[in-house]
Every structure is written in structure tokens, then in C-alpha cells.
Write an enzyme that holds these catalytic residues in place. Structure first.
Site, PDB file in Angstrom:
ATOM      1  N   TYR A   1       8.486  -3.733   4.417  1.00 19.85           N
ATOM      2  CA  TYR A   1       7.226  -3.158   3.947  1.00 19.85           C
ATOM      3  C   TYR A   1       7.455  -2.293   2.708  1.00 19.85           C
ATOM      4  O   TYR A   1       6.807  -2.468   1.674  1.00 19.85           O
ATOM      5  CB  TYR A   1       6.592  -2.332   5.073  1.00 19.85           C
ATOM      6  CG  TYR A   1       5.385  -1.541   4.647  1.00 19.85           C
ATOM      7  CD1 TYR A   1       4.253  -2.165   4.140  1.00 19.85           C
ATOM      8  CD2 TYR A   1       5.378  -0.151   4.759  1.00 19.85           C
ATOM      9  CE1 TYR A   1       3.135  -1.423   3.759  1.00 19.85           C
ATOM     10  CE2 TYR A   1       4.270   0.593   4.391  1.00 19.85           C
ATOM     11  CZ  TYR A   1       3.150  -0.045   3.890  1.00 19.85           C
ATOM     12  OH  TYR A   1       2.053   0.695   3.509  1.00 19.85           O
TER      13      TYR A   1
ATOM     14  N   THR B   1       2.541   3.820  -0.966  1.00 14.10           N
ATOM     15  CA  THR B   1       2.983   4.419   0.290  1.00 14.10           C
ATOM     16  C   THR B   1       4.249   5.230   0.109  1.00 14.10           C
ATOM     17  O   THR B   1       5.102   4.901  -0.724  1.00 14.10           O
ATOM     18  CB  THR B   1       3.241   3.320   1.348  1.00 14.10           C
ATOM     19  OG1 THR B   1       3.876   3.898   2.491  1.00 14.10           O
ATOM     20  CG2 THR B   1       4.148   2.214   0.805  1.00 14.10           C
TER      21      THR B   1
END
Length: 313
Positions: free
Chosen positions: A146, A124
Site C-alpha cells: 500500500y 497517506t
């Protein structure tokens, strides 16, 4: 080729499974059907995949005996399973176990797969940090649990390549949207608000946040293009997104235009860990993978609107 996809019942995983199966690969899917969002949506995805002949086995990477559970003759692993997002309801321990512990166990189990050609980590852009407009050499500075745990997961995968255990690469994805997108993501919420006359929850200060909104079809094009390019991709981190940049405001305006409506706003306090800008630099993907995203924002959002109206209304 025999290919394993983790997180197969999710948004990206289900699209990836469909594409690989349509290219005559044997696809094996696993998913733990996490309740991060309504599990019925993942069950629907799994049912649709089953109708195509793709079984999605319910399995938790954190607990299963992976040496027994994984087929011994896998050619590729696409690892997309993770706890996503920056929701305040998710604890650090949940990110730790889902993103780091699960990846560690999978990468270790993969060392026993004699014919594994490549382990592809689905990463990501959140790894980079707050203001992202850089190539893959930029130092990672994640600002959310995250992002931190996805960076650690990526390094676990890449360490296997450095050790010579098997070829591996990581693809850092940028702001993916399209049919079957998670219900907590921006375009899913905007479309739902437009159809059901709800107010869109806008986090304070985010109207001018900039994103490389990338349609799922373009993302899947990039992911599958790794196959056959093991030598070029081994040890590489590669950005996948569009090099077009849009603000949150432009995203809202696009949905309003296509749905011929005005969406009300419910202003929320600023969200910790939110990125100010994520613009994809994709020179490496173009060079190594021949990657060429082509779906424009209006066409991509229209595809998602059409799917939503046919499946969620």
C-alpha cells in the site's frame, strides 16, 4: 467551482463531497465501488449524496476512456480513489492497478483540462515507513505494498507539476476516523465489538503502537483549505493530521469508557507492514493552509459511536 472527487462514495470522499457542495461548489463524484469492503456501505453513501444533489457515477479509472468521461471544464480534481490498507487478501497486482495505473491514467487525462487550477492527491502517512515522526522532507521508506504504491501514485501527480502541465500537490493523511469509517478500521471494529459483544482482533505487539488519530472533520478542514491557495500549494507535499499522539491501548480504553463496557481481545499474529508509530508533524499545514485541528479524541469517537448506533445497529 466545478470539482471532481475520485473515490467519492468512500469514507473520506463522501465527507469531502458534502463539505464542498455545502460551500456552493458543483461536485462531480466517481467511484468504482470496489469490493474491498461491503459495497452496500458505499451504495448507502452514494444514495445519501444523491439526495443532496451530488451524483456519484460508477466508473473505473483503470478502464474508462477518461478523455471522454471527464468534464472539460473542471477547476479542481481531488484524487482519493485507491486500494487502501494492508490486508493480506489484497495482492500486489491489485495495489499496482488501483493505485498506480489508475493514477497514471487520470493524471494523463488531466493534461487536457485547460482550466484546471489544481490536482490534489489524497496521500497517506504510510508513505513514510515504519516509525513516523517527521516533516515532509523526510525520505520515504514505505514498508507495505500500500505505502509503496501510494508513493508511486503521489510521484505521478507531482511530476505533472514539475513538468509545468498543471498545479498539483499531495496531502498525506494520518489515521483518519469518524462517521462512515471503513468497517475494517480500528474504531469501527471496536464500536461494533462493544455493541455486539464480539472480541476485538488485536495484532500481536500493536497495543503500544502510536497514532495521530485524526477526526474526519479536521481532515476535511485541511483538504478544502487548498482551494484558493494554488500558488502556495503547487509542488508541495503537506501532512494533515493532529499533533496529538495516542496508543492503540488508549484508543481501546476511550471506546470502553464512552460505551461503558469492557471489550474482549482476540489476539492475532503480528501483521506484516504495520507501522509502529505515526505522529503527524503539521507545521507546514499550519503555515500554508492555516490548518488547526481541534477535535479531541473523546469528542471524535463519541461522534462515530453516535453515527454507528443510528446507522449500523
Amino acid at each position: 467551482m466545478k470539482i471532481l472527487i475520485t473515490g467519492c462514495a468512500g469514507f473520506i470522499g463522501s465527507h469531502l463531497a458534502e463539505r464542498l457542495q455545502s460551500s456552493n461548489h458543483e461536485v462531480i463524484g466517481i467511484d468504482n465501488f470496489s469490493d474491498y469492503y461491503d459495497t452496500r456501505l458505499k451504495r448507502e453513501n452514494a444514495k445519501a449524496l444523491s439526495q443532496l444533489g451530488i451524483e456519484v457515477k460508477e466508473l473505473d479509472l483503470r478502464e474508462a476512456d477518461l478523455k471522454v468521461a471527464l468534464p472539460k471544464d473542471l477547476d479542481y480534481i481531488f484524487h482519493g480513489a485507491a486500494l487502501p490498507g494492508i490486508a493480506s487478501t489484497s495482492t500486489f497486482e491489485q495495489y499496482l492497478t488501483n493505485n498506480i495505473i489508475a493514477t497514471h491514467r487520470l493524471t494523463a487525462a488531466a493534461t487536457h483540462l485547460a482550466q484546471l487550477k489544481m490536482f490534489i492527491n489524497i496521500g497517506t502517512s504510510s508513505i513514510y515507513g515504519k516509525d513516523v515522526f517527521c516533516d515532509e522532507e523526510q525520505m520515504a521508506k514505505p514498508i507495505s505494498n500500500y505505502g509503496v504504491t501510494k508513493l508511486a501514485a503521489e510521484q505521478l501527480v507531482m511530476s505533472q507539476s514539475r513538468l509545468g502541465n498543471y498545479p498539483a500537490c499531495s496531502l498525506r493523511l494520518y489515521s483518519v476516523y469518524g462517521s462512515r469509517e471503513r468497517p475494517d478500521k480500528m474504531f469501527s471494529q471496536l464500536i461494533d465489538c462493544a455493541i455486539n459483544d464480539k472480541k476485538f482482533p488485536l495484532f500481536e505487539g500493536s497495543l503500544e503502537h502510536k497514532r495521530s488519530f485524526t477526526h474526519i472533520n479536521d481532515i476535511i478542514d485541511g483538504i478544502v483549505s487548498v482551494i484558493g491557495k494554488e500558488d502556495q500549494c503547487d509542488g508541495q507535499v503537506i501532512n494533515l493530521g493532529t499533533d496529538q499522539e495516542y496508543t492503540t491501548a488508549q484508543g481501546i480504553q476511550t471506546v470502553e469508557k464512552l460505551m461503558d463496557t469492557k471489550i474482549g481481545i482476540d489476539l492475532k499474529p503480528a501483521r506484516s507492514g504495520d507501522q509502529l508509530r505515526t505522529k503527524a508533524v503539521i507545521d507546514k499545514a499550519r503555515f500554508i493552509l492555516g490548518y488547526n485541528p481541534h477535535v479531541g479524541l473523546e469528542a471524535g469517537v463519541q461522534e462515530q459511536i453516535d453515527w454507528f448506533q443510528n446507522n449500523r445497529v
